[in-house]
Structure formats: structure tokens, C-alpha cells
Design a protein around this motif. Sequence first.
Motif: not given
Ligand code: NAD
Length: 344
Positions: A42, A146, A172-175, A196-197, A201, A216, A247, A264-267, A338
Motif C-alpha cells: 500500500h 506487526d 483474510g488468513i495471511g500474515g 479466505d479466497t 490459506a 470466499a 470483504t 484492519v485491512g487497508l485494501a 503466512g
Molecule cells: P497478506 O497479503 O499476508 O494477507 C491477506 C490475505 O487476505 C491473503 O491470505 C489473501 O488470500 C486474503 N484475501 C485477499 N482478498 C480476499 C478476499 N476478497 N476475501 C477473502 N480473503 C482475501 O496481508 P497482511 O500483511 O496480513 O495484511 C493484511 C491487511 O492488513 C493489509 O491491507 C495491510 O495493509 C493491513 N494492515 C493493517 C494494519 C493496521 O494497523 N490497521 C497493520 C498491518 C497490516
Amino acid sequence: MRAVRMTAPGVLELAEVPTPEAGPGEVLLRVGAVGACHSDLHILDAAAGMFPTPMTLGHEIAGTVEAAGPGVDGWSSGDRAAVYGIIGCGRCRACLRGEENRCRVTPVGGIGLSRDGGLAEYVVVPASRLLHVGDMDLTQAAPLTDAGLTPYHAVELARPRLRPGTTCVVIGIGGLGHMAVQILLATTAVRIVAVDTNVAALDLASRLGAHHVVQAGPDSVDKIRDLVGPPPDGADVVLDFVGAQPTLDTARQVVATGGQLLLVGLAGGTLPVRPVADEPPTVPLETGVVVPFWGTRAELQEVVALARDGRLHADVQTFPLAEAPEAYEALRRGDIHGRAVIVP
Ligand code: NAD
Ligand code: ZN
Ligand code: ZN
């Protein structure tokens, strides 16, 4: 030293830069590991002027103290540490309460956000940002700062609703999300629905102990409602670690009356909130909406404690520094499961 820098919006380059020196109150840290957070994508995608350039990215850092600057107490060469990435003003009403993630002066000030980060051989950080991690593997310590801290803080904010017998949907089961599942299991007795899609994950979520997984797609809402109940029932808490339009639309349609949405996510999606009586509501009555940001230093210490006790483990894929740009491309494609961790 070598560093991976954002030299212009969207441009990430391996560069040779002078090794920085620790000023008063700072330490020079030899970077042992740095997580590749989706937020870095981002940051790269942000409009010119939103973040400084050139800037070394990397805000999820663990390393070993190389040298302490003048006036630093309690840290010396060889100490191993995780880095709390936020640098609040230290003086506002939020910072004085230890809530630097709510600083009213420098709301997104931090290492790898407003000054050079850890995608390099060395990084200079204020000594006050360091937490001891003992003999923990640094590739495990880095993601805690983080990917571990942010979901931990979100769970803290939702904790009053996370009673035994309640349901939490994790999207969203990523990082972050794969750490969230473990944090919920370690600190609550809720039923977890992981969404998750990506099938890999979801496999990770199951292995970690999520009670249900949902792939998803266009029918996400129906599939989740089958598990959590239709409105006005639903999930007590929804943690959205994606923040895209699909989402957010799923989240608001599966949350229970009186439930809580944590975005939490910023998409880039938008959550409509419309308090009216004569049209279908966009969110159920009594719904709480929270937009969490990172976490506090005290919470990071608790996250480190969970990991040291063996209750929280990052699933990591490691890359050498020169391959950091490829790691970010893999993250963008959805090929990282992960956390990708760069080892300079
Ligand atoms: P990541 O890429 O490791 O994980 C994202 C997961 O979401 C992936 O497993 C992906 O397959 C899944 N995904 C994507 N589109 C999807 C959908 N339409 N439906 C279901 N699942 C979907 O990302 P990350 O590093 O875990 O970060 C996640 C988000 O959190 C990012 O937007 C990041 O910028 C944000 N973030 C926010 C903060 C905060 O403080 N608010 C801190 C860290 C990260
Ligand atoms: Zn991040
Ligand atoms: Zn402040």
C-alpha cells in the motif's frame, strides 16, 4: 551497507547506502529479520508525497544491537531485540497513556513509515523502541511486531464481546490473519470461522485450529450465515484483515445485532453506515465499528510472551535481502502463505 529502498512511488530498489550511526538515545541494530507486510505494498502504491522518498522500507524488525548511542541505558552490543515500530510524539494525551498508536501529533509516524526502516543490513532506532526477545529465533521475533501485534490489539479491543460460546469470523488468513487465529485460540474460548479466497490459506487456518473454514466467493455471506446464524443473529465479532469492498460487504452482512466489526485491512473498500428506520439497515443495530491501528508497546510485550511460551508461531517463508522485491511481488500475487521474512 545494502538496503531495499522505495526510491519513488511504486519503485523498490536494492541500493548501496552509508551505514547509519546511532545518535543520542538511539541504537544501531544489525537487522536479523524483517517481515514483508502487505502495508508495504500500500505504501508503494500510495500517491507521491504521502510517504518520504527515498526511504528504506521494513517496519517489522528484529535484530541484534551493534552499538548504543550516547545516553542509552540498558542496551549493549549483542543484545537481541524486537522493534516496536511506532514513534509517537511522546507528549500528547494518547502517548502519555502508552497509546502511541493513537498519537494525536504523528498518527502514522514510525520506522519504515516516516524514516528509514529495516530492509537493510543495519537500522537506527530509538532505544525506547526495543524489547528483549532473549534467544528467540529472529525470523520468529520479527513478525510478532506487526503481524502479531496488530491482531492482538484488535482482539484486545473486541475482548468484551469475545465470551465463551461466541463466534468470531476472521477474514483474510495471511500474515496478520494466521496470527489472529492463534491469538484467539490462546486468549479466548470463541468459535473461529476463517475466511479466505485462497485454499492454501484455509488449509493453514485449519492446521492452526480454526473451527470452520469458508472459501470466499459470491456466496460468502450464505456460507458464513449457515455457520453463525442468519440476521438478527450472526457473528459476535468480525475481524477483516482485507478491507476490500467484497470483504466489508460480507462483514457487515454476517455480523450479529450488537456485534463488532474491526476493520484492519487497508485494501480501499468503504463500509456504509446508515442509521435509518425505513430502509434495510447497512449494518445491524448496536453494531460497533472499530478501525484498529497496530498496537501498544505493552501489548507487544504480551505478544512476545505468548510466542516465548510456544502459543504463537509465525509460518514463515524466508528470502535473502536481494530477493526482497521478488518477495513483495509474490505477496502481491497471493503466493505467500503466512509471512514472508527477509533475512539481510
Ligand atoms: P497478506 O497479503 O499476508 O494477507 C491477506 C490475505 O487476505 C491473503 O491470505 C489473501 O488470500 C486474503 N484475501 C485477499 N482478498 C480476499 C478476499 N476478497 N476475501 C477473502 N480473503 C482475501 O496481508 P497482511 O500483511 O496480513 O495484511 C493484511 C491487511 O492488513 C493489509 O491491507 C495491510 O495493509 C493491513 N494492515 C493493517 C494494519 C493496521 O494497523 N490497521 C497493520 C498491518 C497490516
Ligand atoms: Zn505492517
Ligand atoms: Zn503523541
